[in-house]
Design a protein around this motif. Structure first.
Motif, PDB file in Angstrom:
ATOM      1  N   HIS A  86      45.377  32.372  37.153  1.00  0.00           N
ATOM      2  CA  HIS A  86      45.607  33.700  37.134  1.00  0.00           C
ATOM      3  C   HIS A  86      45.580  34.231  35.751  1.00  0.00           C
ATOM      4  O   HIS A  86      45.112  35.389  35.302  1.00  0.00           O
ATOM      5  N   VAL A  87      46.409  33.488  34.821  1.00  0.00           N
ATOM      6  CA  VAL A  87      46.500  33.935  33.525  1.00  0.00           C
ATOM      7  C   VAL A  87      45.337  33.404  32.670  1.00  0.00           C
ATOM      8  O   VAL A  87      44.592  34.390  31.983  1.00  0.00           O
ATOM      9  N   LEU A  88      44.593  32.318  32.948  1.00  0.00           N
ATOM     10  CA  LEU A  88      43.578  31.967  32.027  1.00  0.00           C
ATOM     11  C   LEU A  88      42.493  33.111  32.551  1.00  0.00           C
ATOM     12  O   LEU A  88      41.584  33.587  31.961  1.00  0.00           O
ATOM     13  N   TYR A  89      42.373  33.561  33.959  1.00  0.00           N
ATOM     14  CA  TYR A  89      41.102  34.308  34.340  1.00  0.00           C
ATOM     15  C   TYR A  89      41.235  35.778  33.448  1.00  0.00           C
ATOM     16  O   TYR A  89      40.563  36.209  32.864  1.00  0.00           O
ATOM     17  N   ARG A  90      42.560  36.170  33.189  1.00  0.00           N
ATOM     18  CA  ARG A  90      42.466  37.435  32.658  1.00  0.00           C
ATOM     19  C   ARG A  90      42.163  37.259  31.011  1.00  0.00           C
ATOM     20  O   ARG A  90      41.545  37.932  30.406  1.00  0.00           O
ATOM     21  N   ARG A  91      42.532  36.187  30.457  1.00  0.00           N
ATOM     22  CA  ARG A  91      42.306  35.779  28.990  1.00  0.00           C
ATOM     23  C   ARG A  91      40.997  35.355  29.126  1.00  0.00           C
ATOM     24  O   ARG A  91      40.258  36.139  27.793  1.00  0.00           O
ATOM     25  N   PHE A  92      40.355  34.749  29.697  1.00  0.00           N
ATOM     26  CA  PHE A  92      38.896  34.481  29.563  1.00  0.00           C
ATOM     27  C   PHE A  92      38.083  35.828  29.739  1.00  0.00           C
ATOM     28  O   PHE A  92      37.029  35.887  28.915  1.00  0.00           O
ATOM     29  N   CYS A  93      38.369  36.714  30.598  1.00  0.00           N
ATOM     30  CA  CYS A  93      37.831  37.866  30.538  1.00  0.00           C
ATOM     31  C   CYS A  93      37.945  38.753  29.383  1.00  0.00           C
ATOM     32  O   CYS A  93      37.043  39.169  28.884  1.00  0.00           O
ATOM     33  N   GLN A  94      39.108  38.950  29.026  1.00  0.00           N
ATOM     34  CA  GLN A  94      39.542  39.540  27.657  1.00  0.00           C
ATOM     35  C   GLN A  94      38.683  38.963  26.467  1.00  0.00           C
ATOM     36  O   GLN A  94      38.375  39.768  25.539  1.00  0.00           O
ATOM     37  N   GLU A  95      38.619  37.847  26.271  1.00  0.00           N
ATOM     38  CA  GLU A  95      37.963  37.191  25.298  1.00  0.00           C
ATOM     39  C   GLU A  95      36.439  37.076  25.607  1.00  0.00           C
ATOM     40  O   GLU A  95      35.744  36.429  24.810  1.00  0.00           O
ATOM     41  N   GLY A  96      35.830  37.417  26.860  1.00  0.00           N
ATOM     42  CA  GLY A  96      34.411  37.482  27.148  1.00  0.00           C
ATOM     43  C   GLY A  96      33.713  35.990  27.530  1.00  0.00           C
ATOM     44  O   GLY A  96      32.602  36.037  27.422  1.00  0.00           O
ATOM     45  N   LEU A  97      34.558  35.308  27.690  1.00  0.00           N
ATOM     46  CA  LEU A  97      34.100  33.897  28.024  1.00  0.00           C
ATOM     47  C   LEU A  97      33.691  34.070  29.700  1.00  0.00           C
ATOM     48  O   LEU A  97      32.613  33.435  30.182  1.00  0.00           O
ATOM     49  N   ILE A  98      34.050  35.148  30.444  1.00  0.00           N
ATOM     50  CA  ILE A  98      33.596  35.088  31.848  1.00  0.00           C
ATOM     51  C   ILE A  98      33.422  36.652  32.062  1.00  0.00           C
ATOM     52  O   ILE A  98      34.410  37.213  31.426  1.00  0.00           O
TER      53      ILE A  98
ATOM     54  N   ASP B   5      34.127  39.750  34.250  1.00  0.00           N
ATOM     55  CA  ASP B   5      35.090  40.210  35.113  1.00  0.00           C
ATOM     56  C   ASP B   5      34.263  41.335  36.166  1.00  0.00           C
ATOM     57  O   ASP B   5      33.860  42.176  35.803  1.00  0.00           O
ATOM     58  N   PRO B   6      33.678  40.841  37.387  1.00  0.00           N
ATOM     59  CA  PRO B   6      33.093  41.588  38.096  1.00  0.00           C
ATOM     60  C   PRO B   6      33.858  43.041  38.733  1.00  0.00           C
ATOM     61  O   PRO B   6      33.290  43.831  39.174  1.00  0.00           O
ATOM     62  N   TRP B   7      34.963  42.916  38.587  1.00  0.00           N
ATOM     63  CA  TRP B   7      35.799  43.998  39.131  1.00  0.00           C
ATOM     64  C   TRP B   7      35.895  45.063  37.969  1.00  0.00           C
ATOM     65  O   TRP B   7      36.415  46.206  38.273  1.00  0.00           O
TER      66      TRP B   7
END
Lengths: 166, 770
Positions: free
Chosen positions: B750-762, B764-766
């Protein structure tokens, strides 16, 4: 009103026994309170921690979520039943001592019984397979490291192999 | 032959692998009455009324007491030594049952029944009417004006605020050319999860109350039960059998006072209070969640000009160990990376959540996550090599702390880091992993940790020991530093055998079951103090016993005492090395001699007025699956300088357990509270993610054995330290793998998803930015 008590006949650690239990009673409570099997530990009473593990017809079960009345006709093995006729330790118990796999000791009986079930298959498992087979037990003291070591050691001993040969 | 330093089997191993070891529930009469606690269903408010009319009708119910019945006595619960100075006494802020309820799970009423079914049914049938009040779950919110007040004595909810001031921070930050790194870190509420839940039972005996309890601190509980019930302390007797883990939760008075009270309400009949797992999570103790703010002013050459620290510690509803925990964390800040200009403040704040208390590490796991994440972040901002930065800035050899007088005698930090780096090929890997692409990336991270041993000079430190010679030349040993699974009894047996001069540690029978009527007074198992603190008393008492034995030997052999020695259970004439007498024969003679019969015993107290640093580090290697936001720890190594090892195998096992707890803290564990109701959401072992065999790599533990000069056996803290550095090491490994700074625990998907999205690693389709 439905009858609340029932007689259960089963084999406990090699001996035929019977007792009358409340039909709502768990196997854990029956073994602890009526047969003095203090090795059957209560850690959660909902099948999460594995401390109450016993072997029922050679298969490991969480006895806390197994009704006492279901023991009818079954062969139940608790840790008390692993000792030899003169109180000798089984190989897996000895390995838990030798490998420093025991700390507070509360998860120990359950782990030893699942270890025993694994060893009785006579199969050679990989580390990953052993980890999976033991994953139904929680331990907060050991990090599981020496528990795995103990089970693995006896597995090789029984198969007459060394880890290098496997 | 020395026993100390050998990996001998545990003294209690046989009992534990056969299932005959008796824990609290194993000793309780199966027909004892059963108690159940009725708990608050609201986070904050007053109990207006309790209707017990339906519950009383349930067959088997013996007695029901409510918050309106109990004595109006507030008592402290922390497992600290009592202080004779009022200003240093623990905060007394709870009653046996509470009318002003302060968290979901607070104790409102209690049922005593003939069996568990009746007790549970009656507890459910009790109707409690509340007057709800607004509640607050976050410590910083709780400090704001207008926040709900939990205890009227603390109108801003701040249980305590302490500070450290060194140099002149405000002036120092004016220095030109400084780079400022300003970051927040956050750690969650976690629970000890010892496999044996807290349990106790109580019964009357004569005009006293006896309580058998799963506790780390029998003598302290005797005092707190006395305080809670208004009884002279001598009227309380505590018995502590084997315990199924404690980790600090049982370094607190939990339900012993209530259980004793309930037994007294039913004429001293035996009453058992067995806390279900779900209640253990919510209504025992938890580790403090903290929010930590660090501002570092760094020169481009990689030295600190000035640093600021703010720590906000979530106490929950009652004081328990209170401010001691965050204060310990704060205390490490100026020591670990000495800096001339420091401003540090820590706040312990009441909130409407489960009560926080001691848990393995006592504030240091929280502090190390923030401090060692920050070290890495500072270096990243400045483009510095973080390992070199640590070597350059970390507490140097010869450093002495002004307050504790602790000294870094051996350059422990650097020695431990050097060994860890060599063992893991850290330098090469850290460089190789720095610029990866692809979905699955590897990383390696390091974190040293600060720790110390026992509680002097904050609080009293002492240990008392009794040794009794048996007819066969073996001895009985008693100390009050309890065996809680860590292996203390075995270490004591090894120490005592060597000091007295016995052949084997098995010639020492350690009385593991403690009884405040029998065991000499001592403080218990906490603060990683047992081998260090009890070690002094064991050595001192062992020397007294040995001296008495040699007196008797001199009498029997007609040789001067100065020419005699006791070695390996034999009286030896030192002038020619001849064995004159076996200790067993001497002992039998001493018991039954018709000319001079004496029972040879020794007892003494040693008050410890020293403390010892116990440092080390952890290196973690991870594999991060970026699309799945999952971290797999592939290698984990802890290195400890805990002085001389008494029993290397048990020491290693201790470290494994601490590392395991560290993995859980890093990646999966957190007790969640519903913001709308304050209710715990995952208070069971299925939803609270304790790590299993599947979540661990092979755990590696290694040691640097610098003999601790202040110690009776060269040893110092090891129980708690292994947990302290693991989470920041894993976090720094994730940073190495991904370039993403994760600043809160647990680092779950949950935390890594948010952080990876913020940093542009993945992507976020939403979100549109995706």
């Amino acid at each position: 009103m439905e009858q609340q008590y029932k007689q259960v006949n089963f084999n406990l650690n090699g001996k035929d026994v019977s007792c009358v239990v409340d039909i709502r009673c768990s196997l854990t409570d029956m073994l602890r309170n009526q047969f003095g099997c203090t090795s059957v530990k209560k850690g959660c009473e909902v099948g999460e921690c594995g401390a109450c593990t016993v072997l029922i017809d050679k298969e490991a079960f969480n006895s806390c979520i197994y009704l006492a009345v279901w023991a009818e006709g079954k062969h139940i093995l608790t840790l008390e039943g692993l000792l030899g006729p003169n109180g000798e330790l089984s190989d897996i118990q000895q390995a838990f001592i030798d490998e420093a796999a025991v700390q507070c000791g509360f998860c120990t009986p359950g782990f030893i019984l699942t270890g025993y079930e694994i060893l009785e298959t006579g199969k050679l498992y990989t580390d990953d397979e052993l980890r999976k087979l033991l994953s139904g037990h929680l331990c907060r003291c050991t990090g599981y490291e020496n528990i795995l070591k103990a089970v693995k050691k006896v597995m090789y001993q029984r198969l007459g192999k060394t880890p290098e040969e496997a | 032959m020395p026993n100390v330093g050998k990996s001998v089997p545990r003294v209690d191993a046989m009992d534990k692998v056969t299932g005959r070891a008796k824990y609290t529930d194993d000793r309780c009469d199966p027909h004892a009455l059963v108690a159940r606690v009725v708990r608050s269903t609201i986070a904050h408010g007053y109990v207006k009324s309790v209707d017990i009319s339906q519950a009383e009708k349930i067959p088997g119910v013996v007695r029901i007491v409510t918050c309106f019945d109990v004595p109006d006595i507030k008592f402290p619960t922390a497992g600290h030594p009592w202080s004779v100075e009022e200003a240093h006494q623990d905060v007394a802020d709870r009653r046996l049952l509470n009318r002003h309820v302060r968290y979901v799970g607070d104790d409102v009423a209690a049922v005593v029944a003939e069996n568990e079914v009746a007790a549970a049914q009656a507890a459910r049938a009790i109707r409690v009417e509340y007057e709800p009040l607004p509640f607050v779950l976050d410590p910083i919110e709780a400090m704001q004006p207008g926040a709900p007040v939990l205890h009227k004595e603390y109108p801003d909810n701040v249980l305590k605020h302490t500070s450290i001031r060194q140099g002149d921070y405000q002036t120092a930050i004016q220095e030109p050319g400084l780079i400022c790194v300003d970051k927040w870190y956050e750690v969650p509420t976690v629970q000890h999860c010892h496999i044996e839940n807290f349990i106790c039972y109580a019964y009357g005996e004569g005009d006293r109350i006896v309580i058998v309890s799963s506790t780390q601190i029998p003598h302290i509980v005797r005092r707190t039960v006395g305080q809670a019930l208004g009884l002279p302390w001598g009227k309380v007797r505590i018995i502590k059998p084997y315990i199924g883990g404690g980790f600090g939760n049982k370094q607190d008075t939990l339900y012993e006072p209530l259980c004793a009270y309930l037994s007294l309400q039913v004429g001293g009949r035996q009453v058992k209070l067995d806390v279900p797992r779900e209640d253990t999570f919510v209504s025992n103790r938890v580790r403090h969640a903290e929010k930590i703010h660090i501002i570092s002013w760094v020169r481009p050459d990689g030295t600190y000009a000035a640093r600021k620290l703010e720590m906000y510690s979530n106490q929950g509803a009652y004081a328990s160990h209170g401010h001691s925990i965050v204060a310990k964390g704060m205390g490490a800040f100026p020591q670990m990376y000495p800096c001339p200009n420091i401003e540090a403040d820590s706040y312990t704040v009441y909130t409407n959540r489960s009560v926080a208390g001691a848990m393995r590490g006592y504030g240091i796991p929280q502090a190390m996550f923030a401090f060692e994440s920050h070290t890495e972040d500072v270096c990243r901002r400045l483009g510095l090599d973080s390992l070199a930065f640590r070597h350059k800035n970390i507490m140097p050899k010869g450093y002495v702390d002004g307050f504790s007088k602790n000294e870094n005698y051996f350059d422990s930090f650097n020695q431990c880091m050097d060994k860890a780096v060599a063992e893991t090929d850290y330098v090469r890997k850290h460089a190789a992993y720095a610029h990866q692409t692809g979905e699955v990336r590897r990383g390696i991270g390091i974190a040293p940790f600060w720790y110390n041993t026992a509680v002097w000079p904050i609080s009293l430190e002492h240990s008392s020991c009794r040794m009794v010679l048996n007819q066969d030349g073996s001895i009985q040993l008693q100390v009050a530093e309890t065996e809680i699974g860590q292996g203390a009894d075995t270490a004591y047996a090894q120490m005592a055998a060597d000091v007295v001069g016995l052949a084997y540690y098995t010639d020492v029978h350690v009385q593991s079951c403690q009884d405040t009527d029998v065991t000499p007074f001592g403080l218990g198992a906490y603060a990683s103090r047992q081998t260090y603190t009890a070690g002094f008393a064991i050595r001192q008492t062992g020397l007294i016993l040995r001296d008495k034995i040699l007196d008797y030997a001199s009498e029997m052999t007609r040789m001067p005492k100065y020419n005699l020695d006791l070695m390996d259970g034999e009286i030896v004439r030192t002038t020619d090395g001849r064995v004159l007498l076996k200790l067993a024969d001497l002992a039998t003679e001493a018991f039954y001699s018709l000319t001079h019969s004496v029972h040879i015993t020794a007892e003494s107290t040693y008050q410890t007025k020293s403390n010892a640093y116990s440092f080390g580090c952890c290196v973690a290697e991870v594999e991060v699956d970026i699309p799945l936001c999952k971290v797999k720890v592939t290698d984990l190594l802890n290195i400890h300088d805990c002085g001389k090892l008494i029993n290397p195998a048990l020491a290693e096992a201790q470290v494994h357990g601490g590392m395991s707890m560290g993995i859980g803290y890093a990646l999966s564990e957190q007790l969640l509270f519903d913001p709308k109701t304050g209710r715990a959401l995952n208070n069971n072992l299925l939803d609270y993610k304790l790590s299993t065999t599947m979540d661990h790599p092979h755990l590696r533990a290694m040691f640097i054995e610098n003999y601790e000069p202040t110690s009776a056996f060269g040893t110092k803290a090891l129980g708690e330290p292994p947990t302290c550095p693991v989470a920041p090491a894993i976090r720094n490994a994730i940073l190495n793998a991904t370039g993403v700074e994760v600043d809160s625990l647990p680092m779950n998907p949950h935390v890594l998803y948010r952080r990876f999205c913020q940093e542009g690693l993945i992507a976020d389709p939403w979100t549109k930015e995706g």
